[in-house]
Design an enzyme around this catalytic site. Sequence first.
Site, mmCIF file in Angstrom:
data_model
loop_
_atom_site.group_PDB
_atom_site.id
_atom_site.type_symbol
_atom_site.label_atom_id
_atom_site.label_comp_id
_atom_site.label_asym_id
_atom_site.label_seq_id
_atom_site.Cartn_x
_atom_site.Cartn_y
_atom_site.Cartn_z
ATOM 1 C CG ASP A 146 31.471 44.868 41.073
ATOM 2 O OD1 ASP A 146 31.045 45.389 40.033
ATOM 3 O OD2 ASP A 146 31.103 43.752 41.505
ATOM 4 C CG ASP B 110 35.512 40.321 46.505
ATOM 5 O OD1 ASP B 110 36.510 40.111 47.232
ATOM 6 O OD2 ASP B 110 34.419 39.737 46.620
ATOM 7 C CD GLU C 191 34.558 42.226 40.342
ATOM 8 O OE1 GLU C 191 34.866 43.425 40.221
ATOM 9 O OE2 GLU C 191 34.324 41.676 41.426
ATOM 10 C CG ASP D 146 33.190 45.056 45.618
ATOM 11 O OD1 ASP D 146 34.173 44.902 44.860
ATOM 12 O OD2 ASP D 146 32.197 44.304 45.595
#
Length: 636
Positions: A499, A503, A426, A501
């Site tokens: 990541d 997203d 990403e 998180d």
Amino acid sequence: MADEAKKSYGAEQIQVLEGLEAVRKRPGMYIGTTDIAGLHHLVWEIVDNAIDEAMAGECSNITVTLNQDGSCTVEDDGRGIPVEKHKRTGKSALETVLTVLHAGGKFGAEGGYKVSGGLHGVGVSVVNALSEKTVAEVHRNGKVYRQEYSRGKTITPVEEVGKTDKTGTMITFTPDSDMFPVTELDYDTIKNRMRQQAYLTKGVSVMIVDERYDKKYKFHFEGGIKSYVQHLNKNKDPIGRVVYVDKELPEGNVEIALQYTNSYQENIFTFANNIHTIEGGMHLTGFRSALTRTINSYARNNNLLKEKEPNLTSEDVREGLTAVVSVKLADPQFEGQTKSKLGNAEMRTAVDSVLSEQFMEFLTEHPNDAKSFISKCSLAARARIAAKAARDTVIRKGALDGMTLPGKLADCSSKDPSKSELYIVEGDSAGGSAKQGRDREFQAILPLRGKILNVEHSRMDRILANNEIKATVIALGVGIGETFDIEKLRYDRVVIMTDADVDGAHIRTLLLTLFYRYFRPLVEQGHIYIAQPPLYKIKQGRKTVYAYTENEKAQALEEFDQDKKITIQRYKGLGEMNPGQLWETTMNPETRSMLRVTVEDAERADQIFDTLMGTDVPPRKKFIQTHAKSVKNLDI
Ligand code: 0RA
């Protein structure tokens, strides 16, 4: 039939094949693996036997209990395992069934079960062999019998321990921690399997009780696979009613339920003797040809297809279709890579004839439904033609040409796919760190910028127009759609690295959706992985520890010197790690850990994707709320 079976099916029918030491020596040969999936096979084996009793019309209740002490009890109200002396072993049939491999009474047993599933028949003795303790209790002949075993060996003789007015079998086993690295059984995994078995055996009540966490659930479906199809479509928009066909033939029993929806995906689940035949086989072939032929013939006869229009293709009549095809037969032949492909040729013609006849009847009796089905199929045909034209243009432009690898791919130097890995990363900055940190010999890096297209809402021409997806497909080398060829896969391991998180989770789901919908063999054959970057870096003086879970963090903190200063850094993104750290924590095969993505349950996967990626908002919200804390064990 049941009465006849009762008379002729005694202790003699149980055949004796080989010893149980083999099972402990090579458990994989009998239960596939000794990981969490293999562990659950122990439960399936006993439940399958109980389901066999239900299919024989001899059992109506099955309960699986996960006990507090880590053991599992499977109880049924079937006939009870016979206890009479077994001819060849000279021991009681109960002891033989529990201690002799392949003595389930299903092999070559004339007058025994008409059909039987089981883990392709490995038998209850395998469960005993792989359990540190097993107790069998049988209610039969007005008496209660009990016997105890350990690791395949008997501990007590068969004893009469009471009187009863019921019949049935209760087996309690404790998985052997010498054989299984993880021995904790999972409530949801068992519950999903119970649901499936309850659908496939209409009328039976199946219950799961979790004494450890105080949960229970009961399944009972009078509608059988018709209810199953309704359940599969619960987050979709159905077109018309569920078509249900059922017939007993000399070759076996054929039962089919199908329903169209306005989605683009096809979802056909096939079973032979309640075993999910993931690789399809003869019953699927018969289903497909009868479906195509019947729809075309009805459409022609009723002027729903114009004279000039070509016939609908098999692909057209399967778009948006949800179906369950379940056959029961006396001697199933399982073939294919994972022994989950039905080989009996007679089931092709059986399914074909039952479906052609009864589906045509349905269409004739329900002309409005018939019209809606055919307009859905015609729409699929027009879209197919348009999409092919668009796709041809894309392909002609060389977009999918294997020669032109995407510019942002940092390929590895090895050309040996079995040694190579592709990291899909990403963002450009993490991509940059990964490029510097990797071992360029066998690790390739493909950075993706921003979000990829949600393939759930789009057809292939639009999907291929998306740059991020195009780059991924070209890097993989396998092509897409009709040109898909897994032999051309350029990397044995494809690792999604995002990541930790929201997203990151979203991008991961989008990629998984792409793989699941368009490259399913990559998932099925275990090529897709999820990287596990650490959550924390914990430092004291010169000592550094990376923690991948909250538990590990707590443990690490305990081990540090309590008086000196400890610094804890929480990693929010991959970009916070320098190339060396990224290599050390997440990419070095010697030290990293990765999750392998499996399709344990294609049905659940489909629903999760429908829920997460479909157009219906309320179920998605509910899913995210219920699973927000448990995203770690991703089993799509
Ligand atoms: C052998 C023969 C018969 C039943 C069974 C085994 C049997 C096995 C299991 C395992 C769990 N539950 C079970 N229930 C039955 C036939 C019995 C007869 O003919 O009476």
